[in-house]
Design a protein around this motif. Structure first.
Motif, mmCIF file in Angstrom:
data_model
loop_
_atom_site.group_PDB
_atom_site.id
_atom_site.type_symbol
_atom_site.label_atom_id
_atom_site.label_comp_id
_atom_site.label_asym_id
_atom_site.label_seq_id
_atom_site.Cartn_x
_atom_site.Cartn_y
_atom_site.Cartn_z
ATOM 1 N N ARG A 212 0.828 -1.214 0.000
ATOM 2 C CA ARG A 212 0.000 0.000 0.000
ATOM 3 C C ARG A 212 0.856 1.256 0.000
ATOM 4 N N ILE A 213 1.988 1.207 0.701
ATOM 5 C CA ILE A 213 2.900 2.353 0.693
ATOM 6 C C ILE A 213 3.460 2.567 -0.713
ATOM 7 N N LEU A 214 3.863 1.479 -1.369
ATOM 8 C CA LEU A 214 4.384 1.584 -2.737
ATOM 9 C C LEU A 214 3.327 2.116 -3.694
ATOM 10 N N ALA A 215 2.062 1.864 -3.361
ATOM 11 C CA ALA A 215 0.958 2.368 -4.187
ATOM 12 C C ALA A 215 0.621 3.821 -3.878
ATOM 13 N N PRO A 252 4.683 8.810 17.081
ATOM 14 C CA PRO A 252 3.747 8.422 16.029
ATOM 15 C C PRO A 252 4.024 9.146 14.712
ATOM 16 N N ALA A 253 4.004 8.392 13.637
ATOM 17 C CA ALA A 253 4.214 8.950 12.299
ATOM 18 C C ALA A 253 2.862 9.024 11.606
ATOM 19 N N ASP A 254 2.175 10.130 11.814
ATOM 20 C CA ASP A 254 0.865 10.288 11.176
ATOM 21 C C ASP A 254 1.004 10.417 9.664
ATOM 22 N N VAL A 255 2.090 11.026 9.223
ATOM 23 C CA VAL A 255 2.401 11.131 7.797
ATOM 24 C C VAL A 255 3.709 10.389 7.561
ATOM 25 N N LEU A 256 3.703 9.436 6.653
ATOM 26 C CA LEU A 256 4.890 8.616 6.415
ATOM 27 C C LEU A 256 5.863 9.364 5.512
ATOM 28 N N ILE A 280 12.711 4.049 4.406
ATOM 29 C CA ILE A 280 13.019 5.457 4.171
ATOM 30 C C ILE A 280 12.111 5.914 3.044
ATOM 31 N N ILE A 281 11.263 6.901 3.339
ATOM 32 C CA ILE A 281 10.271 7.376 2.366
ATOM 33 C C ILE A 281 10.571 8.846 2.073
ATOM 34 N N GLY A 283 9.134 11.422 -0.651
ATOM 35 C CA GLY A 283 8.227 11.658 -1.765
ATOM 36 C C GLY A 283 7.723 10.343 -2.308
ATOM 37 N N GLY A 284 7.966 10.127 -3.594
ATOM 38 C CA GLY A 284 7.522 8.883 -4.227
ATOM 39 C C GLY A 284 8.518 7.756 -4.128
ATOM 40 N N THR A 285 9.654 8.004 -3.484
ATOM 41 C CA THR A 285 10.691 6.981 -3.369
ATOM 42 C C THR A 285 10.557 6.246 -2.046
ATOM 43 N N VAL A 286 10.503 4.938 -2.107
ATOM 44 C CA VAL A 286 10.383 4.105 -0.912
ATOM 45 C C VAL A 286 11.523 3.083 -0.930
ATOM 46 N N ARG A 287 12.293 3.068 0.156
ATOM 47 C CA ARG A 287 13.420 2.126 0.249
ATOM 48 C C ARG A 287 13.360 1.400 1.584
ATOM 49 N N GLU A 288 13.393 0.090 1.545
ATOM 50 C CA GLU A 288 13.412 -0.681 2.783
ATOM 51 C C GLU A 288 14.810 -0.673 3.380
ATOM 52 N N ILE A 289 14.867 -0.449 4.686
ATOM 53 C CA ILE A 289 16.156 -0.410 5.368
ATOM 54 C C ILE A 289 16.611 -1.840 5.666
#
Length: 289
Positions: A212-215, A252-256, A280-281, A283-289
């Motif tokens: 869902r995050i990637l989407a 809490p991270a209300d906005v990722l 690590i998010i 903008g549109g870039t998502v990277r798993e640590i």
């Protein structure tokens, strides 16, 4: 491999190693080792001249109704595994060696230790910080290695090291998983054959959250509720919590955005299991640590 149960003896070994210019890598554990622990030993072996592993079931980090007495122990088995992986020194002190008298001095990382697991395990991270502080003073490592599965523990130890000026680098190592995704844990031993397949729901929920995050989903509360609902819907699983937090302060991270962690804990029979997804998010870039 040398097996030591005395603080005085261990300090002598460490002193001699450092005098000869060797670096010391340290892996603190509670024993009943699995491949997750051994991956920490491998990392320490790559980075350091001398590798020290401690095995100590720390009573300070267990609550009154927790599993201190039945926590799995097999020192001979663990010793054999460590020798195979190139550990130089196994430090296996008794409770009397570590705590010769009741502790009057404790280390508490207040805010971080009261979040996530700390909401229900009220004294757990005080016990963790205290014993790790003692071990750092005894071993004086250059680097210490912890599993990323225990994301809150890593955050607590990092903050303690920063606040108290410990001269040690904290290295977190990726979670090691079973083929079906279940994070390796000594407490997996508590799972019955019937319960075992249901325990994978923690990993599956986190993977669905990642999709869902990637989407494009960036609402932390929505993601936390989504993960919690998946876990709670599984038979034999009782949800403890599902939260999205910033990785460094666990707020809490209300906005990722930035360094975030989706953390989940649940009971499966007698086993309390934890898992997390760290990202690590930007903008549109998502990277798993």
């Amino acid at each position: 491999m040398r097996r030591i149960d005395s603080i005085v003896e261990l300090r002598g070994v460490i002193r001699a190693a450092k005098q000869s210019g060797k670096t010391v890598g340290f892996v603190p554990t509670m024993g009943y080792l699995h491949e997750g622990h051994l991956s920490l030993v491998d990392a320490a072996r790559r980075d350091n001249d001398l590798v020290v592993v401690s095995i100590f079931v720390n009573p300070l980090q267990f609550g009154p109704n927790e599993d201190l007495d039945r926590y799995p122990r097999d020192l001979d088995r663990d010793s054999s595994l460590l020798e195979q992986r190139g550990c130089d020194v196994l430090f296996a002190p008794s409770v009397e060696e570590m705590y010769p008298r009741p502790m009057e001095t404790m280390v508490e990382v207040t805010d971080l230790g009261r979040r996530l697991c700390g909401k229900t395990r009220l004294t757990h991270f005080r016990g963790v910080a205290t014993v790790v502080s003692k071990l750092f003073h005894i071993v004086t490592p250059d680097r210490a290695y912890f599993g990323r599965k225990d994301g809150q523990q890593v955050a607590v130890i990092r903050r303690m090291v920063q606040d108290l000026n410990f001269p040690v680098e904290i290295v977190d190592v990726p979670t090691v998983r079973e083929p079906d995704g279940l994070a390796m844990s000594s407490r997996n031993l508590y799972l019955t054959p019937e319960e075992r397949p249901h325990a994978t729901v923690l990993y599956r929920a986190l993977q669905h959250a990642k999709e869902r995050i990637l989407a494009g989903e960036r609402d932390g509360r929505t993601l936390a509720n989504f993960v919690g609902e998946i876990v709670a819907s599984e038979p034999m699983v009782k949800l403890d919590y599902a939260e999205t937090v910033y990785l460094d302060d666990l707020k809490p991270a209300d906005v990722l955005e930035g360094r975030v962690m989706i953390a989940v804990a649940a009971y499966v029979g007698k086993a309390r299991l934890i898992d997390n997804l760290q990202l690590i998010i930007e903008g549109g870039t998502v990277r798993e640590i």
